[in-house]
Design an enzyme around this catalytic site. Structure first.
Site, mmCIF file in Angstrom:
data_model
loop_
_atom_site.group_PDB
_atom_site.id
_atom_site.type_symbol
_atom_site.label_atom_id
_atom_site.label_comp_id
_atom_site.label_asym_id
_atom_site.label_seq_id
_atom_site.Cartn_x
_atom_site.Cartn_y
_atom_site.Cartn_z
ATOM 1 N N LYS A 161 25.560 -41.595 24.356
ATOM 2 C CA LYS A 161 25.506 -40.621 25.461
ATOM 3 C C LYS A 161 26.932 -40.291 25.903
ATOM 4 C CE LYS A 161 26.825 -43.456 29.017
ATOM 5 N NZ LYS A 161 28.142 -43.410 29.573
ATOM 6 N N ASP A 170 22.484 -48.458 31.914
ATOM 7 C CA ASP A 170 22.421 -47.259 31.062
ATOM 8 C C ASP A 170 21.177 -47.248 30.166
ATOM 9 O OD1 ASP A 170 24.773 -46.183 32.003
ATOM 10 O OD2 ASP A 170 26.022 -46.950 30.365
#
Ligand code: C5P
Length: 330
Positions: free
Chosen positions: A21, A164
């Protein structure tokens, strides 16, 4: 004494993509209980990924004999990677993911979970590489054991392991082919999200379509160090998260670029001058705004085309060994 009955062996293998990401913007709003910081940020999945192979080799129910004829009374987790500098033991988030599912849903199962990680995503780099491997193993266990967990339930498990991980779970539900075939319609499956709280309160939003140049200076940055460091800084420029969300909805890439702000740069850039050097070098080369992802040290910029990303990659190839011409997923 009757010898143990060898129950029917049950063996399955699957491959999963664990995508990285980037943070299109990131704000830190204060400290929370438990040592975490309250953040507001936009997370976007990119195509760069680790490849995870998972096997479930059942020994039969109630501790029956396994394929080697050895008695097995529990679930044994074996992890290997192609990187000597990546610990392949209980400290690895991928191992922890398999262990958490085994402890929560193992029931009467006995056998081996065998995980292999082919690492492509730079490590400790602000790209959620370890978190993504962890998310992939949660998805993999769900499928190997046919647990029927939806994305929300997988995110609950992921939250126990790291901030995350829930985003990685949601994004893998939308992009990994095998996951998508049965979780793609889940309302939480998305390539992009606003993350609030400690980063685990997630709201799916329309994502970015862009080619990306991404490069990781060769310093390992500790997320904890950066979050602790930011406490001592006075934050003057903050991202306009609503502005970023609007720009994404309008698919206005130049406005998206304008709204790319990461307050964690304030600490990481001072502490690691190589990140400043990298940012400046990208901006001088292509005139695009370069932004650090997460707590760093990776830096990326949007590119107008694959050719442009490849040109920048060629031009800056000598700067950092880990440089990529990639794109967002959508
Ligand atoms: O959640 P995760 O284990 O990835 O976080 C690593 C460290 O980063 C935490 O222990 C904490 O020090 C810091 N962190 C934080 N605030 C967040 C996320 C992470 O302070 N929202």
């Amino acid at each position: 004494m009757t010898p143990p009955v060898l129950l029917k062996e049950y063996r399955q293998r699957m491959k999963l993509n664990a995508y990285a990401k980037i943070n299109l913007c990131l704000d830190v709003l204060g400290k929370m209980e438990g040592g975490y910081h309250r953040v507001e940020m936009v997370m976007q999945q990119i195509a760069l990924c680790d490849e995870i192979t998972m096997d479930w080799q059942a020994a039969g129910q109630h501790g029956g004999a396994d394929a080697d004829g050895e008695m097995s009374s529990a679930i044994d987790i074996r992890l290997t990677t192609d990187r000597a500098d990546l610990p392949a033991d209980e400290s690895n988030l991928a191992w922890k993911a398999a262990d958490l599912v085994a402890r929560t849903y193992g029931g009467e199962r006995a056998g081996h979970v065998i995980i292999h990680i082919e690492k492509r995503i730079p490590m400790a780099a602000g790209l959620a590489g370890g978190s993504s491997d962890c998310a992939a193993v949660l998805h993999g266990m769900n499928r190997l054991w046919d647990l029927g967990l939806d994305v929300g339930k997988l995110c609950e498990l992921g939250t126990m392991l790291g901030s995350d991980i829930p985003f990685c779970i949601m994004a893998q539900a939308a992009s990994d082919e095998g996951n998508r075939s049965y979780l793609g319609d889940d309302p939480l499956a998305t390539h992009c999200a606003i993350a609030r709280g400690r980063g685990t309160d997630l709201e799916p939003i329309p994502g970015l379509r862009s080619h990306i140049f991404l490069t990781t200076p060769s310093v390992h940055v500790s997320t904890r160090e950066v979050y602790e460091g930011i406490d001592g800084e006075t934050i003057e420029e903050r991202p306009d998260i609503d502005g970023m969300v609007r720009a994404l909805a309008e698919k206005n890439n130049s406005l998206i670029e304008k709204n790319m702000v990461n307050v964690l740069e304030l600490f990481t850039l001072k502490r690691y001058p190589v990140v400043v050097y990298t940012k400046n070098k990208i901006q001088d080369t292509c005139r695009h705004k370069a932004l650090m992802s997460g707590s760093g040290p990776s830096v990326f910029c949007l590119c107008n085309s694959e050719e442009e990303a490849a040109d920048i990659c060629r031009e800056l190839a000598t700067m950092n060994e880990e440089s990529f011409c990639t794109q967002t997923t959508y």
